[in-house]
Design an enzyme around this catalytic site. Structure first.
Site, short mmCIF file in Angstrom:
data_model
loop_
_atom_site.label_atom_id
_atom_site.label_comp_id
_atom_site.label_asym_id
_atom_site.label_seq_id
_atom_site.Cartn_x
_atom_site.Cartn_y
_atom_site.Cartn_z
NE ARG A 47 -3.09 4.00 12.24
CZ ARG A 47 -2.47 3.11 12.66
NH1 ARG A 47 -1.33 3.11 12.73
NH2 ARG A 47 -3.06 1.88 12.55
CG PHE A 50 -4.41 2.42 6.17
CD1 PHE A 50 -4.36 1.60 7.38
CD2 PHE A 50 -4.12 3.67 6.33
CE1 PHE A 50 -4.01 2.22 8.48
CE2 PHE A 50 -3.66 4.21 7.53
CZ PHE A 50 -3.63 3.41 8.68
CD GLU A 80 -2.80 -0.97 2.47
OE1 GLU A 80 -2.48 0.00 3.67
OE2 GLU A 80 -4.03 -1.94 2.61
CD GLU A 82 -1.82 8.24 7.82
OE1 GLU A 82 -0.99 9.25 7.80
OE2 GLU A 82 -1.68 7.62 8.92
CE LYS A 136 5.01 4.89 6.95
NZ LYS A 136 4.74 6.30 7.35
NE ARG A 160 0.73 5.95 16.80
CZ ARG A 160 2.04 5.91 16.38
NH1 ARG A 160 2.35 6.21 15.25
NH2 ARG A 160 2.78 5.27 17.23
NE ARG A 170 6.80 0.09 16.73
CZ ARG A 170 6.40 0.90 15.86
NH1 ARG A 170 6.48 0.93 14.54
NH2 ARG A 170 6.26 2.14 16.56
CE LYS A 184 8.39 2.40 10.35
NZ LYS A 184 8.07 3.51 11.17
P1 AMP Z 1 5.58 5.52 11.21
O1 AMP Z 1 4.84 6.70 11.90
O2 AMP Z 1 6.79 6.11 10.34
O3 AMP Z 1 6.00 4.44 12.04
O4 AMP Z 1 4.68 4.90 10.07
C1 AMP Z 1 3.57 4.30 10.54
C2 AMP Z 1 2.41 5.34 10.12
O5 AMP Z 1 2.36 5.34 8.69
C3 AMP Z 1 0.98 4.63 10.61
O6 AMP Z 1 0.83 4.75 12.04
C4 AMP Z 1 0.07 5.58 9.69
O7 AMP Z 1 -0.23 6.41 10.30
C5 AMP Z 1 0.81 5.57 8.50
N1 AMP Z 1 0.36 5.11 7.12
C6 AMP Z 1 0.34 5.93 6.02
N2 AMP Z 1 -0.21 5.09 5.23
C7 AMP Z 1 -0.61 3.59 5.88
C8 AMP Z 1 -1.03 2.36 5.34
N3 AMP Z 1 -1.26 2.64 4.04
N4 AMP Z 1 -1.08 1.74 5.91
C9 AMP Z 1 -0.69 1.80 7.48
N5 AMP Z 1 -0.04 2.90 8.05
C10 AMP Z 1 -0.08 3.74 7.07
#
Ligand code: AMP
Length: 573
Positions: free
Chosen positions: A248, A332, A241, A292, A243, A263, A407, A413
Site C-alpha cells: 500500500r 483506489f 473493488e 497498491e 483487493k 502503510r 477502521r 473486506k
Molecule cells: P488487510 O491488510 O487484509 O486488513 O486488508 C486491507 C488492505 O487491503 C488495505 O490496507 C490495502 O493495503 C489493501 N487493499 C487492496 N486493494 C484495496 C482496495 N481496492 N481498496 C482498499 N484497500 C485495498
C-alpha cells in the site's frame, strides 16, 4: 527547558509501571514545556529526532559510542569495554564514565544530535565522533545515560503515540480533547506538529487542522464481514473493488516533487522509481492518492504474490528489480487534488476524480470496480478475481468519506478463506520468542510470542505462540532480526503472563492464519474479569514478516473479540 530536567522526567517515567501514572507525568512535562520546544521534546521522549517518516539516522554503532565515551571520559576504550561488559548497557556505562558540568538546554542537545544525524559522506565518522564526544563531555552522568540509550535507539520509555495524545489532552486539563487532537494527528502523522499547533494556537488551531502535501495521512482501514449478503445488508448498493495483495502506497505530489509513504508511514519513495516517474506526469499540480503497488508480468499480465513485490524493500539493486519485476500501481483513493481536500467528499466523487486523474497513465491505473446491490454478483466476481491472483474484494460505501486512521464499515473486506480456517488472516506483533528444541535448536528460535495491540492502554497483549509456517531460512532470518531488538526484561508496553525465553521490543509484524479463535486463560488479549482471554488455535505464519507494518498496525484486541464473535455466525451453505 534544561535537558537535565527532561531527563528527570525520563527517570520518573521509567520508574513507574502504571500507565495512569505515566499519563500524569507526561502531561506535567507537556504543561511545563514552551511552544518552541514541545515538538522536540515529544520526538526525544519517543526516542526519535523527527517523526518516523523523516527518520534521520544517527549512524552511531555500539563500537563508535564506545569510542566516543572513551574520548569524552579520557579513559582507554578497553576500560569502557570492561564497564560495558559488567553492566550490559551502554547507558549505564555512560553514567559511570561521564561527569560533565555544563547545564545544556534541550534545544542545544537536540541540535547536537541533529548535527550528528545530518553528517554524511566522506570523513563523516570522525566528524560525528567529534560532535558526540563533545556533547558527552558537557553533560552530567544521568544525562549521558539517556543520550547513550537514545543514540543506540534503546530509550524505550514505552511511550506510544496514543499515550502522547492522552497526555497532551490532560496537559490542557481535559481528557475530552483527545479525539480532536487525534483527528489532527491522523491527518499529518506528526505528533510534534500537533503539539506545536496546540501550544501556539490552542484548540481553535487544532480544529482548523487540515491535510497537507508531504505529511502522510494515517491510512483508512477495512472492517470485515463473513459474506456478500452481510455486506449488502450493511451497505445497500455499494462499490466493489478488487483487493490487490500488494504494497500500500500513499503518493504525495507537488509539482515534480513526489513522496511515497508506506502503510506504516515510512518514506519509501526510493523503492518505487517507476511510480515516482508516473506520478510526475499526472495532470495535477498537487495531489495525494492511494493505491497498491504490485509486481506484475508484462507479458501475461499476471500479478505476482506479495513476497515478490516486497523484494523492493532492499536497499540496493532497485533499478535492476524495477526491470525484472516492473510494478503496476492500482489507485483506489484520492485524498487531495490541487489544493482541495477530498477526504470529506463522498466515495463516488473521489472515485470519479481519481479515474480522470490517472486516465491514460502507463503505470498507474484505477482499481477494478463495479457497483451492485446484488450479493450474487459480488460472489460471482469474487471467484473470478481470486482466480486472477487477487485477494478478494473491498466493498465501499458510495457516500462514505475517507476516514483517516480509522477502521470502520465505510470499507469492508471479503477475503478468500479455506475450509477449517479463519475467514481472514491476523497480523500479530512479535514481543518475545522461545528457543527451539530438537531440530529447531540450531536456529536458536522455535516459536514466537505473538501479541495484538490495545490502543486504549497503548500496550501489546499476547494472543498466541507461533511456531509453524516458517521455512528454515526464515527462522534464521527472524533470529538475526530479533537479536538486534532483544531486551533484558519484558517491554513496558507488553502485557503477558507467558514468560518468553527472550523478550524483544515490539517492532515486527507477522501475518498468521489459524483454525479458530478460542477463549483461553493463558493469554492477556481481551481478558475478562475471570481472567479468560483470547487465543489462536493452530496458528501458522503466512507472511513471516510484514515490513510495511509497524507494531501498532497489528490487529487490535477489539478486532480479535469481533472476529471471535463473527466466526460463530459464519453461515454454512
Ligand atoms: P488487510 O491488510 O487484509 O486488513 O486488508 C486491507 C488492505 O487491503 C488495505 O490496507 C490495502 O493495503 C489493501 N487493499 C487492496 N486493494 C484495496 C482496495 N481496492 N481498496 C482498499 N484497500 C485495498
Amino acid at each position: 527547558m534544561k535537558f537535565k530536567r527532561l531527563v528527570g522526567y525520563f527517570e520518573r517515567i521509567e520508574a513507574t509501571a502504571k500507565r495512569l501514572d505515566m499519563f500524569d507525568i507526561l502531561s506535567e512535562l507537556f504543561k511545563e514545556t514552551q511552544p518552541d520546544e514541545i515538538d522536540r521534546i515529544i520526538y526525544l521522549t519517543q526516542g526519535q529526532l523527527l517523526p518516523p517518516f523523516h527518520a534521520p539516522e544517527l549512524g552511531i554503532s555500539e563500537k563508535l559510542l564506545i569510542r566516543a565515551l572513551s574520548e569524552a571520559s579520557n579513559k582507554p576504550t578497553k576500560t569502557v569495554e570492561e564497564i560495558f561488559k559488567a553492566t550490559g548497557d551502554l547507558g549505564e556505562s555512560a553514567e559511570q564514565l561521564i561527569n560533565g558540568k555544563e547545564a545544556l538546554g534541550v534545544n542545544q542537545v537536540y541540535d547536537e544530535l541533529m548535527a550528528i544525524a545530518e553528517t554524511s559522506g566522506k570523513g563523516s565518522v570522525n566528524i560525528k565522533m567529534g560532535f558526540l564526544s563533545g556533547l558527552l563531555r558537557a553533560v552530567s552522568s544521568v544525562e549521558a545515560k539517556y543520550i547513550a540509550r537514545f543514540i543506540l535507539g534503546r530509550l524505550r520509555l514505552g511511550i506510544g503515540d496514543p499515550t502522547v495524545l492522552e497526555a497532551l489532552a490532560l496537559s490542557e486539563g481535559d481528557r475530552a480533547l483527545r479525539p480532536e487532537l487525534e483527528r489532527a494527528y491522523n491527518l499529518c502523522s506528526d505528533l510534534g506538529l500537533v503539539a506545536k499547533t496546540l501550544k501556539t494556537g490552542g484548540m481553535k488551531a487544532i480544529e482548523k487542522f487540515r491535510i497537507r502535501v508531504g505529511y502522510p495521512i494515517r491510512m483508512a482501514l477495512c472492517e470485515r464481514l463473513p459474506s456478500s449478503e452481510d455486506i449488502i445488508e450493511k451497505m445497500g448498493r455499494a462499490a466493489i473493488e478488487a483487493k490487490y495483495d500488494g504494497f500500500r502506497c500513499q503518493v504525495h505530489k507537488k509539482g515534480d516533487t513526489i513522496e511515497i509513504f508506506s502503510r506504516n508511514l515510512e518514506r519509501t519513495t526510493k523503492m518505487f522509481p517507476e511510480i515516482r516517474e508516473a506520478a510526475r506526469s499526472l495532470p495535477a499540480r498537487e495531489a495525494i492518492f492511494e493505491g497498491e503497488a504490485l509486481a506484475y508480468n508484462e507479458i501475461t499480465g499476471e500479478l505476482f504474490p506479495f513476497q515478490v513485490t516486497m523484494q523492493r524493500k532492499r536497499k540496493h539493486g532497485i533499478e535492476e528489480m524495477a526491470k525484472e519485476y516492473p510494478l503496476r500501481f492500482f489507485a483506489f483513493d484520492l485524498l487531495l487534488f490541487d489544493g482541495e481536500d477530498y477526504t470529506e467528499k463522498p466515495y463516488s466523487e473521489r472515485r470519479d476524480k481519481l479515474v480522470s486523474l490517472v486516465k491514460g497513465n502507463a503505470v498507474i491505473e484505477a482499481a477494478r470496480m463495479f457497483e451492485t446491490s446484488d450479493p450474487k454478483e459480488i460472489t460471482k466476481h469474487f471467484e473470478e478475481f481470486v482466480e486472477t491472483g487477487l485477494e478478494g474484494v473491498v466493498a465501499k460505501r458510495l457516500d462514505g468519506v475517507y476516514t483517516a486512521g480509522s477502521r470502520n464499515f465505510n470499507w469492508i473486506k471479503l477475503k478468500r478463506s479455506y475450509r477449517g480456517e479463519l475467514a481472514d488472516t491476523i497480523d500479530v506483533c512479535v514481543v518475545g520468542y522461545f528457543r527451539g528444541r530438537g531440530a529447531r535448536a540450531r536456529f536458536g528460535v522455535g516459536a514466537l510470542l505473538a501479541a495484538v495491540y490495545d490502543s486504549e492502554s497503548d500496550t501489546f497483549k499476547t494472543v498466541s505462540k507461533v511456531g509453524t509456517g516458517f521455512t528454515d531460512e526464515e527462522f534464521l532470518q527472524v533470529k538475526t532480526m530479533l537479536d538486534e531488538i532483544t531486551i533484558k526484561k519484558k517491554h513496558p508496553r507488553v502485557d503477558s503472563e507467558v514468560e518468553a525465553d527472550v523478550w524483544v521490543t515490539p517492532r515486527y509484524v507477522v501475518t498468521v492464519t489459524a483454525d479458530e479463535i478460542t477463549r483461553s486463560p493463558m493469554h492477556t488479549a481481551g481478558r475478562d474479569l475471570e481472567g479468560v482471554g483470547y487465543a489462536l488455535r493452530f496458528p501458522r505464519a503466512v507472511d513471516f514478516l510484514r515490513p510495511d507494518k509497524s507494531a501498532e498496525d497489528a490487529n487490535t484486541v477489539d478486532e480479535i473479540i469481533k472476529m471471535e464473535a463473527q466466526q460463530k455466525q459464519v453461515k454454512v451453505k
